[in-house]
Design a protein around this motif. Structure first.
Motif, mmCIF file in Angstrom:
data_model
loop_
_atom_site.group_PDB
_atom_site.id
_atom_site.type_symbol
_atom_site.label_atom_id
_atom_site.label_comp_id
_atom_site.label_asym_id
_atom_site.label_seq_id
_atom_site.Cartn_x
_atom_site.Cartn_y
_atom_site.Cartn_z
ATOM 1 N N ALA A 154 8.441 -1.495 -5.576
ATOM 2 C CA ALA A 154 7.392 -0.644 -5.017
ATOM 3 C C ALA A 154 6.652 0.101 -6.120
ATOM 4 N N ALA A 155 7.399 0.638 -7.087
ATOM 5 C CA ALA A 155 6.757 1.361 -8.193
ATOM 6 C C ALA A 155 5.803 0.453 -8.957
ATOM 7 N N GLY A 160 0.948 -2.202 -12.474
ATOM 8 C CA GLY A 160 1.091 -3.498 -13.139
ATOM 9 C C GLY A 160 0.941 -4.682 -12.203
ATOM 10 N N PHE A 161 1.688 -4.671 -11.106
ATOM 11 C CA PHE A 161 1.596 -5.761 -10.139
ATOM 12 C C PHE A 161 0.239 -5.740 -9.446
ATOM 13 N N ALA A 167 -6.605 -9.194 -9.993
ATOM 14 C CA ALA A 167 -7.151 -10.224 -10.881
ATOM 15 C C ALA A 167 -7.208 -11.592 -10.203
ATOM 16 N N PHE A 168 -6.130 -11.965 -9.525
ATOM 17 C CA PHE A 168 -6.024 -13.337 -9.018
ATOM 18 C C PHE A 168 -6.467 -13.525 -7.576
ATOM 19 N N THR A 169 -6.333 -12.507 -6.743
ATOM 20 C CA THR A 169 -6.711 -12.687 -5.338
ATOM 21 C C THR A 169 -8.100 -12.151 -5.025
ATOM 22 N N VAL A 170 -8.581 -11.215 -5.851
ATOM 23 C CA VAL A 170 -9.901 -10.618 -5.586
ATOM 24 C C VAL A 170 -10.932 -11.066 -6.619
ATOM 25 N N LYS A 171 -10.638 -10.854 -7.879
ATOM 26 C CA LYS A 171 -11.640 -11.079 -8.922
ATOM 27 C C LYS A 171 -11.862 -12.551 -9.257
ATOM 28 N N ALA A 314 -1.334 -6.778 1.943
ATOM 29 C CA ALA A 314 -0.995 -8.180 1.690
ATOM 30 C C ALA A 314 0.132 -8.301 0.668
ATOM 31 N N ILE A 315 0.188 -7.376 -0.277
ATOM 32 C CA ILE A 315 1.258 -7.392 -1.278
ATOM 33 C C ILE A 315 2.612 -7.253 -0.595
ATOM 34 N N PHE A 316 2.746 -6.252 0.256
ATOM 35 C CA PHE A 316 4.031 -6.000 0.891
ATOM 36 C C PHE A 316 4.398 -7.123 1.870
ATOM 37 N N ASN A 317 3.396 -7.728 2.501
ATOM 38 C CA ASN A 317 3.666 -8.861 3.383
ATOM 39 C C ASN A 317 4.277 -10.019 2.599
ATOM 40 N N LEU A 318 3.725 -10.288 1.414
ATOM 41 C CA LEU A 318 4.226 -11.367 0.573
ATOM 42 C C LEU A 318 5.668 -11.092 0.134
ATOM 43 N N MET A 319 5.941 -9.838 -0.209
ATOM 44 C CA MET A 319 7.297 -9.466 -0.622
ATOM 45 C C MET A 319 8.280 -9.627 0.529
#
Length: 361
Positions: A154-155, A160-161, A167-171, A314-319
């Protein structure tokens, strides 16, 4: 409460006892559970210009409690706070609104570039402390963390994450089957490898730390390259990548080292992307740009600054789906009393991943 304070650049942080911050109207007080030590914290400690400018621009000044990768528990809320309650567990995006999302960028869903940006550890006291106060103007950006997410993971999402996710999902909208070269396999780079691999991309990692590259392989890199920092080595690495894999879709720099970026520009395919997330050190704020190559191939150069709070779900869903494993991204956990030893390791580029503070006594 115990806190690690930056009193003077390039001098040891002072770990001292301070009063717990008082909560005003609209504020939220967090008990810090886990806090990452980001390379940008180290850059500020060094006094590197870009980070000092962030601090000054956002109203911060020395002495200041460092730390911005925070995961904490709400222990007190000020008058008028309704969306959070005592006991909620949250992260504060490292780049947060400083005006309750009232500026143009916030209203467009881009609070990470708010006109009145707040970064913990720069403009306000951060999370290298037992407790951290989130001011009323930034509370709207606190993101609730679902049950079942590891504290250290979570931190990491705070900066960093999240930066690599941006970078990869938006930009760059990285797609399955595309190839990405990641320069620097630290906390941000290793996070990027885990994300790119989960998206179905092919990842090539470059770093000076052999242990970091071992972790890169654990996270799914199809190839890793070690270099000692000499530019001629990087030219040979770029040549070898071209021979084996051809042009790549994305080059993602997490180092901020100009001489590490330039050799890889020739690898980028026409209409490919160079993503810049690393922050540069004093005296290395500019890198040579082969403009003819950029023009001829229509290469897109894109900066990446953390992630808007609106894009964390979306990050937490993937985790929760088990598609991401961040354990290899964690180098070790420490007490706040060990912060200066951590900076020493970072100065020697010995840390293979993120160092996490999770103890304050």
């Amino acid at each position: 409460m115990k806190a690690a304070r930056l009193v003077e650049f390039q001098k040891p942080l002072k770990v001292e006892d301070l009063d717990v911050p008082k909560v005003g109207k609209g504020d939220v007080l967090l008990k810090v559970i886990s806090c990452g030590i980001c390379r940008s914290d180290w850059h500020l400690w060094r006094g590197d210009p870009a980070l000092v400018a962030y601090m000054q621009w956002s109203g911060g000044k020395l002495p200041i409690t460092q730390g911005h990768e925070v995961y904490g528990e709400v222990v007190e809320v000020g008058e008028s706070v309704s969306r959070l309650k005592k006991g909620d567990r949250v992260v504060m995006p490292a780049s947060s609104t400083g005006d309750n999302r009232t500026c143009k960028y916030c209203m467009e869903g881009n609070s990470n570039v708010c006109e009145h940006l707040v970064i913990a550890g720069y403009g306000i006291d951060g999370c290298f402390a037992e407790y951290m106060l989130v001011p009323e103007r930034s509370v709207v950006d606190l993101v609730k963390v679902p049950d079942g997410i590891k504290a250290e993971w979570a931190a990491l999402t705070s900066c960093g994450f999240a930066t690599s996710w941006n970078a990869f999902t938006v930009k760059s909208n990285l797609k399955p089957g595309e190839t990405v070269v990641i320069i620097g396999a630290g906390g941000m780079g290793l996070s990027g490898i885990s994300i790119a691999n989960a998206l179905g991309a092919k990842v090539i990692a470059v770093d000076i730390n052999e242990r970091s590259l071992e972790k890169a392989k654990m996270l799914g890199s199809i190839e890793t390259y070690r270099y000692s920092g000499k530019s001629e080595e990087l030219n040979k690495i770029a040549e070898d990548i071209m021979k084996k894999y051809g042009s790549v879709d994305v080059v993602y720099d997490t180092t901020g080292i100009p001489e590490a970026i330039t050799p890889f520009l020739s690898l980028i395919r026409p209409q490919g992307t160079l993503l810049l997330a690393g922050l540069m050190m004093k005296g290395k704020e500019v890198f040579p740009l082969p403009a003819d190559l950029v023009v001829a191939r229509e290469i897109r150069i894109q900066g990446v600054l953390m992630l808007p709070a609106q894009k964390f779900d979306a990050i937490f869903n993937l985790m929760k789906e088990g598609r991401i494993n961040l354990d290899p991204v964690i180098y070790k956990t420490i007490s706040v009393d060990e912060i200066n030893d951590a900076y020493k390791e970072m100065s020697e580029y010995k840390n293979a991943g993120r160092i996490i503070i999770n103890k304050f006594s």
